[in-house]
Structure formats: C-alpha cells, structure tokens
Design an enzyme around this catalytic site. Structure first.
Site, mmCIF file in Angstrom:
data_model
loop_
_atom_site.group_PDB
_atom_site.id
_atom_site.type_symbol
_atom_site.label_atom_id
_atom_site.label_comp_id
_atom_site.label_asym_id
_atom_site.label_seq_id
_atom_site.Cartn_x
_atom_site.Cartn_y
_atom_site.Cartn_z
ATOM 1 N N MET A 183 0.848 -1.198 0.000
ATOM 2 C CA MET A 183 0.000 0.000 0.000
ATOM 3 C C MET A 183 0.883 1.247 0.000
ATOM 4 O O MET A 183 0.395 2.351 0.274
ATOM 5 C CB MET A 183 -0.937 0.000 1.208
ATOM 6 N N LEU A 223 6.763 3.422 1.438
ATOM 7 C CA LEU A 223 7.690 2.306 1.636
ATOM 8 C C LEU A 223 8.679 2.545 2.770
ATOM 9 O O LEU A 223 9.161 3.655 2.967
ATOM 10 C CB LEU A 223 8.479 2.060 0.345
ATOM 11 N N HIS A 224 8.962 1.455 3.468
ATOM 12 C CA HIS A 224 10.016 1.439 4.484
ATOM 13 C C HIS A 224 10.865 0.199 4.228
ATOM 14 O O HIS A 224 10.609 -0.561 3.272
ATOM 15 C CB HIS A 224 9.405 1.460 5.881
ATOM 16 N N HIS A 255 9.155 -3.179 3.404
ATOM 17 C CA HIS A 255 8.758 -3.350 1.996
ATOM 18 C C HIS A 255 9.983 -3.638 1.128
ATOM 19 O O HIS A 255 9.942 -4.485 0.242
ATOM 20 C CB HIS A 255 8.099 -2.072 1.457
ATOM 21 N N GLN A 300 -10.312 -2.822 2.315
ATOM 22 C CA GLN A 300 -9.832 -3.462 3.551
ATOM 23 C C GLN A 300 -9.825 -2.510 4.732
ATOM 24 O O GLN A 300 -9.413 -2.884 5.824
ATOM 25 C CB GLN A 300 -8.453 -4.105 3.332
ATOM 26 N N GLY A 343 4.996 -10.115 4.155
ATOM 27 C CA GLY A 343 5.808 -9.986 5.358
ATOM 28 C C GLY A 343 5.172 -10.699 6.549
ATOM 29 O O GLY A 343 3.949 -10.660 6.730
ATOM 30 N N LYS A 400 5.311 -9.686 9.419
ATOM 31 C CA LYS A 400 4.740 -8.629 10.261
ATOM 32 C C LYS A 400 3.213 -8.725 10.306
ATOM 33 O O LYS A 400 2.591 -8.523 11.335
ATOM 34 C CB LYS A 400 5.218 -7.285 9.700
ATOM 35 N N ASP A 401 2.608 -9.004 9.140
ATOM 36 C CA ASP A 401 1.153 -9.187 9.080
ATOM 37 C C ASP A 401 0.883 -10.688 9.032
ATOM 38 O O ASP A 401 0.473 -11.237 8.012
ATOM 39 C CB ASP A 401 0.592 -8.469 7.857
ATOM 40 N N ARG A 447 2.386 3.032 9.304
ATOM 41 C CA ARG A 447 1.615 3.758 10.329
ATOM 42 C C ARG A 447 2.501 4.310 11.446
ATOM 43 O O ARG A 447 2.030 5.109 12.258
ATOM 44 C CB ARG A 447 0.506 2.869 10.907
HETATM 45 P P1 AMP Z 1 1.452 -2.755 3.503
HETATM 46 O O1 AMP Z 1 1.988 -1.719 2.578
HETATM 47 O O2 AMP Z 1 1.400 -2.331 4.921
HETATM 48 O O3 AMP Z 1 0.165 -3.373 3.007
HETATM 49 O O4 AMP Z 1 2.506 -3.943 3.493
HETATM 50 C C1 AMP Z 1 2.905 -4.539 2.287
HETATM 51 C C2 AMP Z 1 3.702 -5.782 2.589
HETATM 52 O O5 AMP Z 1 4.845 -5.429 3.362
HETATM 53 C C3 AMP Z 1 2.918 -6.810 3.402
HETATM 54 O O6 AMP Z 1 3.213 -8.110 2.925
HETATM 55 C C4 AMP Z 1 3.460 -6.600 4.783
HETATM 56 O O7 AMP Z 1 3.379 -7.760 5.598
HETATM 57 C C5 AMP Z 1 4.898 -6.269 4.488
HETATM 58 N N1 AMP Z 1 5.499 -5.555 5.617
HETATM 59 C C6 AMP Z 1 5.006 -4.467 6.276
HETATM 60 N N2 AMP Z 1 5.815 -4.133 7.308
HETATM 61 C C7 AMP Z 1 6.835 -5.028 7.305
HETATM 62 C C8 AMP Z 1 7.985 -5.234 8.122
HETATM 63 N N3 AMP Z 1 8.272 -4.424 9.148
HETATM 64 N N4 AMP Z 1 8.808 -6.265 7.828
HETATM 65 C C9 AMP Z 1 8.545 -7.095 6.790
HETATM 66 N N5 AMP Z 1 7.477 -6.954 5.973
HETATM 67 C C10 AMP Z 1 6.633 -5.951 6.234
#
Ligand code: AMP
Length: 306
Positions: A33, A36-37, A40, A64, A153, A155-156, A193
């Site tokens: 989404m 990026l960090h 990602h 979602q 990840g 993380k989720d 977040r």
């Molecule tokens: P998001 O942009 O939050 O939907 O996350 C996109 C992808 O990045 C998802 O597969 C998350 O699980 C993964 N992700 C988010 N934060 C982390 C993290 N700290 N370490 C590893 N993967 C992550």
C-alpha cells in the site's frame, strides 16, 4: 529490463509483462500500500533475488479499511515510493486507480472462512470484512500479474496465513513467500503507520516488541504466564492492547501450550492515533521446521525520513 516502468492499467501491466511471459522468465510480485520502508524493501530485494522481473503493486485498497479507519489519512508519497522501489530492484510499479481495480458494478469477493474471524478479524475489531478486502484484492492482483512468486511480510502474520490458505484453496499457481519482520534497532516493527507516532509515542511503542520478546522468554510459565508477563510490559508503558493472544500458527486455534505446534503470539495496540500490530512465532522445534517464516531481522536500511 532497464528503467523502472510505472503502469496504471491492467492492460498496461499485461503488455509490460508479455515479453517476460513469452520467454518463460520468472515474475515476482510484491503487493504494497506504499509509503515504503525497509520492510517493503526487504520484500522487493527478496523478489529481486528469486525473479527475473519484479513487479511492486502500489494500491491503498479501500475495501480493507473499515468505517472510521484511516483510509483518507493513510500516508502516501508515490514519487518517493517509485524511487525507493527502483533502488531496491523493482522493474515495474503497478499503481492503478480505485476505478481500475473496482470498476462500476463490481460485485465479486473472495472470503477465507475460519481464519478471518479471530485476532484482527474478530467482529469487535476490524472484522472479517477486513480480510475479505485483502483476499479479494490479492486474488485480483494475482490474476492481473499472474506471478510465479508473490511476497508478503511476517509482520502481518494473520494476513500471510490467510493468503496462503486462499492460494492453496483456489489453486493460484504463485508460490506464496513470507519474509521475516524487519525491525528498528530498538525492536519496533517497521510500519507505514509509525509515521503517525510523535517522539514520546514512538518511545512507548517499543514496549510492543519488548512484550513479545518477554512472552518468548517466558514460555516456561505456560501460555497464560507468558501472556501475563507480556501484558505487564505493555501496562508499564501505558498500553492497553486491543488483543494479545497466543494461537497455533497453522490454524489460529487458541494455543493451550508451547510444547507442541508453533505458536503465534500476536498483539494489536493503539498508541496515539496509530493502530500497531506485531507478532512473534514461538517454535518448539526451531531446528526442524521452516524458520524462514519465523526469524526477524533488523533494518539494514531505513529511509531517512521514515
Ligand atoms: P502494507 O503496505 O502495509 O500493506 O505492506 C505490504 C507488505 O509489506 C505486506 O506483505 C506486509 O506484511 C509487508 N510488511 C510491512 N511491514 C513489514 C515489516 N516491518 N517487515 C517485513 N514486511 C513488512
């Protein structure tokens, strides 16, 4: 491929991937989404290692988000994301509009039963409709890009478990790869977040990963003892979790002991206006099971302004 391409339509994505497809090259997809960090970026780097062509999708998926959640204020910075994605090795950024993903009259959904009504999916929390939004958009992304590999990840954790089940049940051909959680040096799991946290909230938020590590080192006290020890760390930081639960990592049934199957200890907590989630997997057979899923890593690269 050479310069990174930004495409905004399904047709454009299929055209961009056609030569790779024709030549039988491996396509890897990283759904995000945006904002990026290093978490990602670790997924993009993993995709780069294992694929010939790396697609990162960038889509803040409205379905979602629940009523009253942060859809409108969700942090966005497409230019920065495109630059970071290119540096990490993406070839294509797929950044569709909401209308492209959900055309007028859209009425089809993908639902994974059972795994989606606990933890974040509990009706009193985000609810199963959150995961319905996730699985529907991921199913669509898999159909749009038709990747060989798709990266998520740890993380989720619940999301990864739900998507693995969906991919198996619906015969998606992509291999679902789950990569370790990337953390700051003080343990905080990277999250888009985290941008909502001010300095003192950022400091308090470190209690979340400390609580999980405390649970990990308190397994001798049993499930209830480990959760109590973790809850005490959160309480010290003035954090009342939305949930802090131990569930078996394969089917998300409530865990009764740490002596059998791997146990997911998962937490969701509000710190300031950020709703943060994190988890650890406590694996009694660390040496014999697939620890790739379960090992966390410290960010080796964090975008300076994140
Ligand atoms: P998001 O942009 O939050 O939907 O996350 C996109 C992808 O990045 C998802 O597969 C998350 O699980 C993964 N992700 C988010 N934060 C982390 C993290 N700290 N370490 C590893 N993967 C992550």
């Amino acid at each position: 491929m050479t310069a990174l391409q930004v495409v905004r339509t399904v047709e454009g994505l299929r055209e961009a991937l056609a030569p790779a497809r024709r030549d039988g090259r491996v396509v890897g997809l990283v759904p995000t989404m945006g904002f990026l960090h290093a978490g990602h970026l670790s997924l993009i780097e993993a995709a780069r290692e294992r694929s010939d062509v790396v697609v990162m999708s960038l889509f803040v998926n409205p379905t979602q988000f629940g009523e009253g959640e942060d859809l409108d204020s969700y942090p966005r910075d497409e230019d920065r994301d495109v630059t970071l994605a290119a540096e990490a090795g993406a070839d294509i950024v797929f950044a569709p509009s909401a209308e492209e993903v959900y055309p007028a009259g859209f009425s089809t959904h993908v639902e994974v039963e059972g795994l989606t009504d606990v933890l974040c999916g509990d009706p009193s929390r985000r609810g199963a409709s959150h995961f319905r939004g996730v699985t529907t958009v991921v199913a669509k992304l898999l159909n749009m890009a038709d990747p060989d590999l798709v990266f998520f990840g740890q993380k989720d954790a619940q999301q990864a478990i739900v998507i693995r089940r969906m991919a198996r049940d619906l015969d998606f051909r992509a291999e679902v790869v789950v990569m370790p959680t990337v953390r700051e040096r003080d343990g905080l799991a990277l999250s888009s977040r985290n941008a909502y946290l001010d300095a003192s909230e950022r400091e308090r938020a470190t209690a979340i990963s400390r609580a999980l590590e405390t649970a990990r080192s308190s397994t001798a006290s049993g499930v209830d003892g480990a959760l109590d020890a973790a809850r005490a760390i959160l309480a010290d930081a003035g954090i009342e979790p939305e949930y802090l639960e131990a569930r078996y990592a394969d089917d998300l049934a409530s865990a009764r002991s740490f002596n059998g199957r791997p146990v997911l200890v998962a937490v969701a907590a509000r710190v300031g206006r950020a709703r943060l989630i994190d988890n650890v997997v406590i694996n009694p057979e660390q040496d014999t099971t697939d620890t790739r899923l379960f090992r966390d890593k410290v960010a080796h690269r964090t975008p300076a302004d994140n």
